[in-house]
Write an enzyme that holds these catalytic residues in place. Structure first.
Site: not given
Ligand code: BG6
Length: 501
Positions: A184, A387
């Protein structure tokens, strides 16, 4: 036969890379084992949905730092990888903790013990026929770089990063093919990334997300520029070490809609798409800053220090594929005072047509199809969703089962959206839902915000056995992978359909 018609793909391509995604600081634990140095993540305390995480400048033994133990993959990777294999994973996204290899970031020699840990992890993946997808830097920059250099704001950090990349590229050149340079990377277009990504100690408040008034935008964009150059140099170097390497960028794709059809709202949405999403990927995919970025810098008086050598590096180090995270969408308006919504990294406006997760992230599968088309139309290179997922509270039933039909529903609808995008002509090569095993939340530091197919017995305060168990979604995802995305309907609760494990 009408050959034109028969070229519309009807499903996921053969060899599609189904798997799951994680990051070292949220997964491994063992934060001081094997000679590991402190990373920025190791100095971030646990928060909650309503209490921000705090950055401390030293480890305070009285505080709870979730990365220190995380979910203990460091000691349990064999069991975890076996569970991924049971689901049929073709690919597993993990990050290498830079601080296991160069504990201070600027060390002259790498740590052999750190390298050996990943030797073992990659060998285990190979044993199960799972392809590693490695993020080189996922919010875990060496903390020592913060004090000594001001983090990524100092140009010298480029060379430290490239040395680290060279070390791991050479070491793993026969066992890793897919790499991502920075997780990111566009988080640095927002104040949120100052410490997490750039290892710069924020001025003012040490709460994560901090004090926007104290944000040093010039330094933040300078750090981002250094990461662009570092990424490009790593791409060029990686290809020279192994021409078969596929090295990609990774963007937190923020799907943004105009709140109304008013042309000012439409322009505002385009501007946000440009500055938050495409600024970074234009540099990494096309090899140069786009005009709208130059205009933004000029209007803000930011003027990053960009040399001719930098520009050449950017042109020579263009990525092979584009990857992104997608969780949610939001709206923008040219008019102030509209109702806001939460989301991944950035806030936006509430969309009256969408429902939100318990953490306030709006759920929008159609936005994934829209995003895939929007990105592919621009770059025409392979894409991967690295993701995606639903952070939710899970309940363990008395018989040990976890009925996470809400997660199945979320993922199913997003997989359907990907299938539509493939039929639209998008070259999508893989899907790695986030937190395939429960892990620490990056945003809040919580454990109870769970994404996994695999449950980990640990709570927000760090209590629990760390035992792993299979959720209903585990069996469902196994079925999805086995059917290459064609079998999406969960017939019955997993305990009835597949028998309790
Ligand atoms: C992304 C990141 O922004 O979102 C991860 O790359 C992160 O590291 C994921 O865990 C989900 O966000 P969160 O805050 O729910 O863990």
């Amino acid at each position: 036969m009408n050959t034109f018609k028969s070229t519309v793909p009807t499903g996921f391509p053969e060899g599609f890379l189904w798997g799951g995604a994680t990051a070292a600081n949220q997964l491994e634990g063992g934060y001081r084992e094997g000679g590991k140095g402190l990373s920025t993540a190791d100095l971030m305390t646990a928060g909650t949905h309503t209490t921000p995480r705090r950055i401390t400048l030293d480890v305070d033994p009285a505080l709870n730092y979730p990365s220190h133990e995380a979910v203990d993959f460091y000691h349990r990777y064999e069991e975890d990888i076996a569970l991924f294999a049971e689901m049929g994973f073709k690919v597993f996204r993990l990050s290498i903790a830079w601080t296991r290899i160069f504990p201070n970031g600027d060390d002259a020699e790498p740590s052999e013990e750190g390298l050996r840990f990943y030797d073992r992890v990659f060998a285990e993946l190979r044993k199960h026929g799972i392809e590693p997808l490695v993020t080189l830097s996922h919010y875990e920059a060496p903390f020592a770089l913060a004090g000594k250099y001001g983090g990524w704001s100092d140009r010298r950090v480029i060379d430290f990063y490239v040395r680290y990349c060279e070390t791991v590229f050479k070491r793993y050149k026969n066992v890793v093919k897919y790499w991502l340079t920075f997780n990111e990377i566009n988080i640095l277009t927002m104040p949120f990334g100052t410490f997490m990504s750039a290892a710069m100690i924020p001025a003012g408040s040490l709460e994560l997300g901090g004090d926007p008034g104290a944000d040093d935008e010039r330094a933040r964009f300078q750090s981002l520029h250094h990461q662009f150059v570092a990424s490009a140099k790593a791409v060029k170097l990686g290809h020279s070490i192994n021409p078969d390497f596929k090295i990609g960028c990774m963007i937190a794709y923020m799907c943004v809609y105009p709140l109304t059809s008013h042309p000012d709202d439409v322009l505002e949405a385009q501007r946000k798409d440009q500055l938050s999403n495409f600024l970074c990927s234009d540099v990494q995919v096309r090899g140069e800053y786009p005009g709208f970025a130059k205009r933004y810098f000029a209007e803000k008086g930011i003027a990053p220090d960009v040399t001719e050598d930098d520009e050449q590096s950017l042109r020579e180090g263009r990525v092979d594929y584009y990857t992104f995270s997608y969780y949610t969408s939001n709206c923008v308006s040219a008019e102030p005072g509209k109702e806001e919504t939460e989301g991944n990294l950035s806030l936006g406006l509430k969309n009256p047509h969408l429902k939100a997760s318990e953490w306030g992230w709006q759920i929008d599968p159609a936005g994934l199809r829209w995003s895939l088309n929007n990105i592919y139309d621009r770059y025409q290179i392979p894409l991967m969703v690295v993701e995606n997922g639903l952070g939710a509270v899970d309940t363990v039933e008395e018989d040990g089962s976890i009925r996470d039909d809400y997660r199945i529903d979320y993922l199913k609808r997003h997989i359907e959206a990907m299938k539509e995008a493939i039929a639209d002509g998008v070259d999508l090569i893989g899907y790695t839902p986030w937190g395939c095993i429960d892990l620490v939340s990056a945003g809040t530091g919580e454990m109870k915000k769970r994404y996994g197919f695999i449950h980990v017995d640990k709570d927000n305060e760090g209590r629990g056995t760390l035992d792993r168990s299979r959720k209903d979604s585990f069996f469902w995802y196994k079925q999805v992978i086995a059917g290459n995305g064609e079998e999406l309907e969960p017939a019955k609760p997993a305990v009835e359909q597949y028998g309790a494990e």
